[in-house]
Structure formats: structure tokens, C-alpha cells
Design an enzyme around this catalytic site. Structure first.
Site, PDB file in Angstrom:
ATOM      1  N   HIS A  98     -21.637  47.195  13.938  1.00 49.77           N
ATOM      2  CA  HIS A  98     -21.089  45.867  13.400  1.00 49.77           C
ATOM      3  C   HIS A  98     -19.647  46.142  12.486  1.00 49.77           C
ATOM      4  O   HIS A  98     -18.958  45.196  12.349  1.00 49.77           O
ATOM      5  CB  HIS A  98     -22.035  44.929  12.479  1.00 49.77           C
ATOM      6  N   ASN A  99     -19.232  47.276  12.573  1.00 44.85           N
ATOM      7  CA  ASN A  99     -17.769  47.649  12.191  1.00 44.85           C
ATOM      8  C   ASN A  99     -17.531  49.055  12.965  1.00 44.85           C
ATOM      9  O   ASN A  99     -18.296  49.256  13.900  1.00 44.85           O
ATOM     10  CB  ASN A  99     -17.643  47.703  10.759  1.00 44.85           C
ATOM     11  N   ASP A 173     -22.482  45.128   4.189  1.00 40.57           N
ATOM     12  CA  ASP A 173     -23.174  46.581   3.948  1.00 40.57           C
ATOM     13  C   ASP A 173     -23.960  46.853   2.721  1.00 40.57           C
ATOM     14  O   ASP A 173     -24.101  47.872   2.180  1.00 40.57           O
ATOM     15  CB  ASP A 173     -22.427  47.880   4.293  1.00 40.57           C
ATOM     16  N   GLU A 176     -29.936  45.399   3.225  1.00 39.98           N
ATOM     17  CA  GLU A 176     -30.401  45.881   4.424  1.00 39.98           C
ATOM     18  C   GLU A 176     -32.070  46.055   4.416  1.00 39.98           C
ATOM     19  O   GLU A 176     -32.528  46.111   3.675  1.00 39.98           O
ATOM     20  CB  GLU A 176     -30.175  47.606   4.608  1.00 39.98           C
ATOM     21  N   GLU A 181     -38.067  52.366  11.498  1.00 40.80           N
ATOM     22  CA  GLU A 181     -37.283  53.422  11.504  1.00 40.80           C
ATOM     23  C   GLU A 181     -38.488  54.865  11.631  1.00 40.80           C
ATOM     24  O   GLU A 181     -38.917  54.817  10.673  1.00 40.80           O
ATOM     25  CB  GLU A 181     -36.395  53.767  10.256  1.00 40.80           C
ATOM     26  N   HIS A 207     -33.118  48.193   1.579  1.00 43.15           N
ATOM     27  CA  HIS A 207     -32.069  48.903   0.644  1.00 43.15           C
ATOM     28  C   HIS A 207     -31.219  47.639  -0.161  1.00 43.15           C
ATOM     29  O   HIS A 207     -30.973  46.715   0.499  1.00 43.15           O
ATOM     30  CB  HIS A 207     -30.896  49.598   1.299  1.00 43.15           C
ATOM     31  N   ARG A 211     -21.237  49.274  -3.406  1.00 44.33           N
ATOM     32  CA  ARG A 211     -20.560  50.252  -2.415  1.00 44.33           C
ATOM     33  C   ARG A 211     -19.576  51.160  -3.188  1.00 44.33           C
ATOM     34  O   ARG A 211     -19.177  52.185  -2.901  1.00 44.33           O
ATOM     35  CB  ARG A 211     -19.932  49.314  -1.343  1.00 44.33           C
ATOM     36  N   ASP A 216     -27.557  53.130  -4.199  1.00 42.17           N
ATOM     37  CA  ASP A 216     -28.427  52.806  -3.367  1.00 42.17           C
ATOM     38  C   ASP A 216     -29.886  52.878  -4.049  1.00 42.17           C
ATOM     39  O   ASP A 216     -30.554  53.710  -4.372  1.00 42.17           O
ATOM     40  CB  ASP A 216     -28.582  53.843  -1.941  1.00 42.17           C
ATOM     41  N   GLU A 289     -30.190  57.337  16.167  1.00 46.82           N
ATOM     42  CA  GLU A 289     -29.202  58.059  15.071  1.00 46.82           C
ATOM     43  C   GLU A 289     -29.497  59.476  14.591  1.00 46.82           C
ATOM     44  O   GLU A 289     -30.857  59.556  14.475  1.00 46.82           O
ATOM     45  CB  GLU A 289     -28.736  57.207  14.062  1.00 46.82           C
TER      46      GLU A 289
END
EC number: 3.2.1.81
Length: 328
Positions: A98-99, A173, A176, A181, A207, A211, A216, A289
């Protein structure tokens, strides 16, 4: 000769019409009489097509509510080639993160490493040429979701040390929700280590971030790693989350409640969201990922392991979204 064939076809049609109107024939509904005759084989096929929508939502919509299907859902029952996804895909998905971030660890997200084929969204991994990076796929929904909402996907975890992911992330961000996962491989060649602990578990968590300076929070209790004895890579499984409100999450695996996370102390004990909890609209992200905490310990695919395309392909059969609405 042409005239004789035409007469024969007319006779066959008339015989078939008479046979259909016979009193010995099983009655058909008014709807059937108005449209095309459906054979038993076609009926079965039609049921399969509709099944992804009509599987009951396992979460409770609440008193007086029913679940309403959202058009953001996708059955991936179409073709979207890696190099040109097409209008049907583009209507719902952005063919990247998304970025502009290219991904964590050794990840190199590329638009040509996601595609829709054989009724599945597929994320394919291979070694980037002349690099230790790994090319992988990532897509992001063009519409955001916000509570109350139920999101569920039917997935086949890749048989690799890479992560197979379906998750939600706010535009900034900072919030989340991880619907799934998972790491399918039971062994890492480069690390020469057994990975069965991860192959038997699905990480279901969330999460809360700050930033700058980076912080986190995520729950670290044992329940965030779901295990029931299944090796998740071996078959398709449904994974879902009911984001009921900012302080209540319910996770469902194969239609069963697997975990509930609720209350301030579980959702945001550090008050990163200033008492608001998980309140921000979020993008749906589907990707594979490499993750730094694993590749830093050599738990990342070797060139030999990456040669097996099937093992390094994460598949999503469908993803569906529902909102609870008042019953009529």
C-alpha cells in the site's frame, strides 16, 4: 443433403419438445420452465460456484443482525496474468504494497510475482537475478475495511520458510491485524534446522505501533500461535477474523473459534492509540515475504529450495468480507 439435415434436426427438436411436456415427466418449477434446463452435473457446478459465499459465517453477527456479503470479496475465479492483471483484478486490487516499500528482510515485492490462475490468487517466489534478494508478490485492496467486519480467506500455505500472509494495515502503518501469518516448511536447508514448530502453527495476532521513535506492541501469549496438530501446508484451510470493535478480535480457523483477544490490556496496554484501540480503517494485504528475524538467522530459502516452484507458491482460493446489519 442440407435440406435433409435441416428436416432431421426439426424432427429431433419436436420429439424432444413433446417428451419434455409428457405427463410422465417429473414436474419442474415455474422458474425452470422459463429458462434453460439444468442437468444434474450443471446443478453441482452451480453449487460449487456459490459455495464460497454461502458457507456460514462462524462468528455471531449479534442480536437482531445478519451477515451481509460485501462486494470487495473476491473468488479469484478468473485469469489475471502476472504481467497484465486486467480490469476485473484492477477493480478491487492494487498490484503492490500500500506504499512504495519493497518489503522486509530479503523481500523484493514485484508486480509480476502475483497472478490469478486456476481459480487461485498465487504469490510466487524466486531468487532475484544477481542478488540475495527474493522476488515475491504482494497486493492491496482498493477499499478499506473497518469494524464491525468479518474477513475470511481460504488459503494453502506455501511449503517454505517464507511467510504466507493475509493481514490488515492502517494507512499510516500504526495499526495491524494479522489474519494469518504462517511458515509451511518443516526444515531449513541454509540454517540446517528443524522448523516443525512453525509448520504446525498459524500466527494470529495484532500490532500497535508508534513510528517515531519506533515502538511495536503485540501480544506474546502462547495463544497467538495456534496449533491443533495440523501441518498447514498440506491442504487448504479457512482463516478469518471478526473485528467486532476496537477492543475485541475473534480469530477463526476452519470455521472454529481459535482465539479471542479483547480488553485494553490485550489490545493496547501501552496506550499507543490514546484509549481508542484498533479503530482506524485498514487495507487488506495479501502477500508472501521473507522476514528479517528469520533470514538474519539463515532461516530463508536456499537456491535449491527456491527451484521448487510449487513449494514456494502461496495460494488463496477466495477472500470474503461480511458486515453485520439489522435483519429485515
Amino acid at each position: 443433403m442440407i435440406k435433409l439435415k435441416l428436416i432431421a434436426l426439426i424432427l429431433i427438436f419436436q420429439i424432444a419438445s413433446c417428451s419434455k411436456s409428457s405427463t410422465d415427466e417429473k414436474p419442474t418449477s415455474e422458474e425452470d420452465n422459463q429458462g434453460e434446463v439444468i442437468t444434474p452435473e450443471e446443478e453441482v457446478e452451480e453449487e460449487v460456484v456459490k459455495d464460497w459465499k454461502t458457507i456460514p459465517v462462524p462468528a455471531d453477527a449479534g442480536a437482531g443482525n445478519v451477515w451481509e456479503f460485501q462486494e470487495l470479496s473476491d473468488d479469484f475465479d478468473y485469469d489475471a496474468p502476472a504481467d497484465a492483471k486486467g480490469a476485473k483484478f484492477d477493480k478491487k486490487w492494487t498490484d503492490f504494497y500500500h506504499n512504495l516499500w519493497a518489503g522486509p528482510g530479503l523481500t523484493e515485492w514485484r508486480r509480476d510475482h502475483s497472478l490469478v490462475v486456476d481459480g487461485n490468487l498465487q504469490m510466487i517466489a524466486n531468487r532475484a537475478e544477481g542478488s540475495n534478494k527474493i522476488n515475491l508478490g504482494c497486493i492491496t485492496s482498493k477499499e478499506q475495511v473497518v469494524y464491525p467486519v468479518y474477513i475470511e480467506a481460504n488459503v494453502k500455505i506455501a511449503n517454505t520458510t517464507l511467510a504466507s500472509d493475509v493481514w490488515l494495515l492502517s494507512s499510516d502503518d500504526t495499526q495491524e491485524i494479522d489474519i494469518v501469518e504462517a511458515y509451511g516448511a518443516s526444515y531449513s536447508e541454509l540454517a540446517d534446522s528443524d522448523q516443525t514448530w512453525y509448520a504446525e502453527r498459524i500466527h494470529i495476532s495484532h500490532h500497535m505501533f508508534i513510528r517515531d521513535p519506533f515502538q511495536d506492541y503485540q501480544p506474546t501469549d502462547a495463544g497467538s500461535w495456534y496449533r491443533d496438530g495440523t501441518l498447514w501446508r498440506e491442504d487448504y484451510h479457512t482463516v478469518g477474523v471478526y473485528w467486532k470493535d476496537p477492543f475485541h478480535l475473534e480469530y477463526y480457523i476452519d470455521g472454529k473459534l481459535a482465539r479471542t483477544t479483547s480488553g485494553t490490556e490485550m489490545i493496547d496496554p501501552n496506550n499507543f492509540a490514546e484509549g481508542k484501540g484498533l479503530y482506524k480503517p485498514m487495507d487488506i494485504i495479501i502477500n508472501a515475504e521473507d522476514q528479517t528475524w528469520r533470514s538474519d538467522n539463515n532461516v530463508t530459502p536456499s537456491d535449491k529450495e527456491l527451484e521448487n516452484k510449487e513449494n514456494n507458491t502461496f495460494k488463496v482460493d477466495w477472500i470474503r468480507i461480511f458486515k453485520p446489519v439489522p435483519a429485515n
